[in-house]
Design an enzyme around this catalytic site. Structure first.
Site, PDB file in Angstrom:
ATOM      1  N   GLU A 136      34.062 -21.428 -16.389  1.00  0.00           N
ATOM      2  CA  GLU A 136      33.284 -22.817 -16.411  1.00  0.00           C
ATOM      3  C   GLU A 136      32.371 -22.720 -17.619  1.00  0.00           C
ATOM      4  OE1 GLU A 136      32.149 -24.662 -13.032  1.00  0.00           O
ATOM      5  OE2 GLU A 136      34.129 -24.714 -12.099  1.00  0.00           O
ATOM      6  N   ASN A 137      32.300 -23.628 -18.596  1.00  0.00           N
ATOM      7  CA  ASN A 137      31.186 -23.903 -19.441  1.00  0.00           C
ATOM      8  C   ASN A 137      31.317 -25.034 -20.371  1.00  0.00           C
ATOM      9  OD1 ASN A 137      30.240 -22.956 -22.660  1.00  0.00           O
ATOM     10  ND2 ASN A 137      28.651 -22.622 -20.949  1.00  0.00           N
TER      11      ASN A 137
END
Length: 570
Positions: free
Chosen positions: A414-415
């Site tokens: 996740e980013n």
């Protein structure tokens, strides 16, 4: 989604804990450096992600059982504007549409989660297995593979079956370990012949702290100072059991891998020459990422957690620490249960030492840490009030993981960055800047020797953002939630991310600047804004070119009204 600070007030002061700075991580060296032009290793995997509750909708369709999030969101006052994920993106009905978006991006992988109550409505396997739920995920997996997209599957992205919460108290109860293992085993049996990457838990920090400490997330319990630690203890045990189940029963024939996705903000000492600030910064990271990573890689909780929580528990008049303990057998069983480590990362905080009182009735995860969090007012904050763009913190975190845990295989799971505005721009230049800078810091970390194998942009679509409802948007694709068909529209960041993928990095300055210019050019004045107004739900969206919207019209009407008032005065 996404990981977020439990007290989401803008410039928060909070408290943490840790002992001494790790000898193998240099806290005094923070080289921000300039932008690095270069490419990623051959075979680097590019992707985007989602989760079941945030995108699927169909909350009560085709035999699905209730989840804790179904129940939580239906209680008034829990979610902004009392919104729910009941329909969300209607992803349950849009497999082909969404896979076509993934194809448009030229992604190598797609990360999604399986809804436990969609497969096992009560959470108890012996009660009933929902074949229609199994068919849905079979269709999704098969369609991804037909399009040469690798599925990365998360088993738990926070949607615990409500029956398990009511009957046992959810993750407060050790019985969850066996129930979760049965669910995972069913998934291995039904889908494992096609899945090579399994993630047990997404961001257990948030599930534990916000679900059982602050009550901001489902199931909404406020068991301060104990609930989060107990929930996390059982999640770690559940993760280990699932890893061993796969290792002994499925690995030989399915040849896949099992990991966990841990989220962590970076904590940077306010003063890198001050040992107290360095120790406080490491406490921050150890209480966040290390809480879960250290048992999985080293067999037990970080020493600083044991020391600080134990000492504060005694000062509060307790006979034992509020932090549970692992037996020697459990330590051995848990250690090494990670084929790859998923890292979710969004932002950074400056950290300084701040002593917190230890009196009866004041126990809390946050007070246990003895630290304060600060942000630099110069850091960009385009959307979520907790999310500031601090790219260099990403490289620092990845290097910390390398030194602390023996340089494991990492997939960034996740980013990304959100926006929060009434009129949502398709020309999301701040997201382009965020992706460019954060991905570049990841490239620098790989140059440093960090073993990063893939990157997952968060997220593919705008979606339900937990207690924030639909007020925050992380998507590369805009979703019109007020239209019953939930149409998707590409933001400018789609074109920019697509260029990074096709070049496997950043070839040279001139070319990267050209990508940005062309990406923004795709947003013409006629489709730059989409109205966040109920009127749009009565309009038929016939093309991706959106005619002047309510946002635009409201500005024009305001101007006309102002002119009318001025004329009357004259």
């Amino acid at each position: 989604m996404l990981p977020r600070c439990a007290f989401s007030v803008c410039h928060v002061f909070m408290l943490v804990l840790c002992l001494s700075a790790a000898e193998d991580f240099d806290w005094t060296k923070n080289d921000h450096g300039s932008f690095y032009y270069g490419t990623f290793p051959a075979g680097f995997s590019w992707g985007a992600g989602s989760s079941a509750y945030q995108t699927e909708g169909a909350w009560d369709k085709d035999g699905k059982g209730l989840s804790i999030w179904d129940v939580f969101t239906h209680k008034k006052g829990r979610i902004q504007q009392n919104e729910t994920g009941d329909s969300s993106c209607e992803g349950y009905y849009k497999i082909k549409d969404d896979v076509s978006l993934i194809n448009e991006l030229k992604l190598n992988h797609y990360r999604f989660s399986i809804s436990w109550p969609r497969l096992i409505p009560t959470g108890i396997k012996s009660d009933h297995i929902n074949e229609r739920g199994i068919q849905y995920y079979n269709d999704l997996i098969d369609h991804l593979l037909e399009n040469k997209i690798t599925p990365i599957v998360t088993l738990y992205h926070w949607d615990l079956p409500q029956v398990l919460q009511e009957k046992y108290g959810g993750w407060q109860n050790i019985s969850m370990v066996n129930h979760f293992n049965e669910f995972a085993n069913l998934c291995f049996e039904k889908f494992g012949n096609r899945i090579k990457y399994w993630i047990t838990f997404n961001n257990p920090w948030s599930a534990a702290v916000e679900g059982y400490e602050t009550g901001e997330h489902a199931p909404g319990l406020k068991l301060r100072g104990t609930g989060a630690y107990r929930a996390a203890h059982h999640m770690i045990k559940a993760h280990a059991k699932v890893w061993h189940t796969y290792d002994t029963q499925w690995r030989a024939k399915q040849k896949g891998m099992v990991g966990i996705s841990l989220s962590g903000d970076w904590g940077e000492p306010v003063d890198i020459s001050n040992q107290k600030d360095i120790e406080a910064a490491e406490r921050y990271v150890q209480f966040y990422l290390g809480w879960f990573a250290t048992p999985i890689f080293h067999g037990d909780y970080p020493q600083v957690m044991k020391d600080f929580i134990g000492r504060k528990s005694i000062q509060q008049g307790l006979s034992t620490s509020r932090l549970p303990t692992f037996s020697p057998q459990e330590k051995s069983y848990i250690k090494g249960t990670c084929d790859f480590l998923g890292i979710g990362h969004f932002t950074t905080r400056y950290i300084t030492q701040k002593n917190s009182p230890s009196t009866r009735g004041t126990s809390s995860y946050f007070l246990d840490r003895d630290l304060a969090e600060l942000v630099d007012p110069r850091w960009p904050d385009p959307g979520s009030e907790w999310l500031y763009a601090v790219p260099w913190g990403f490289r620092r975190l990845l290097n910390f993981v390398k030194t602390q845990y023996g340089n494991p295989m990492i997939y960034v799971t996740e980013n990304g960055v959100s926006e929060k505005m009434l009129c949502t721009e398709l020309c999301d230049e701040w997201r382009i800047q965020y992706l460019k800078d954060y991905i570049n810091e990841m490239l620098k970390a790989i140059k440093d020797g960090v073993n990063v194998k893939g990157y997952t942009a968060w997220s593919l679509l705008d979606k339900f953002e937990w207690d924030e409802g639909f007020s925050e948007r992380f998507g590369l694709y805009y979703v019109d939630f007020r239209n019953k068909n939930k149409p998707r529209y590409p933001k400018a960041s789609v074109q920019f991310y697509k260029r990074i993928i096709s070049s496997n990095g950043f070839p040279n300055q001139r070319e990267v600047e050209n990508w940005r210019r062309k990406a923004v050019e795709t947003c013409s004045s006629s489709n730059q804004l989409l109205a966040a107004d109920p009127l749009t739900s009565h309009m038929e969206m016939v093309t991706e070119i959106v005619v002047p919207t309510v946002c635009t019209l409201s500005i024009l009407l305001s101007a006309i009204f102002l002119m009318f008032l001025l004329r009357r005065r004259n």
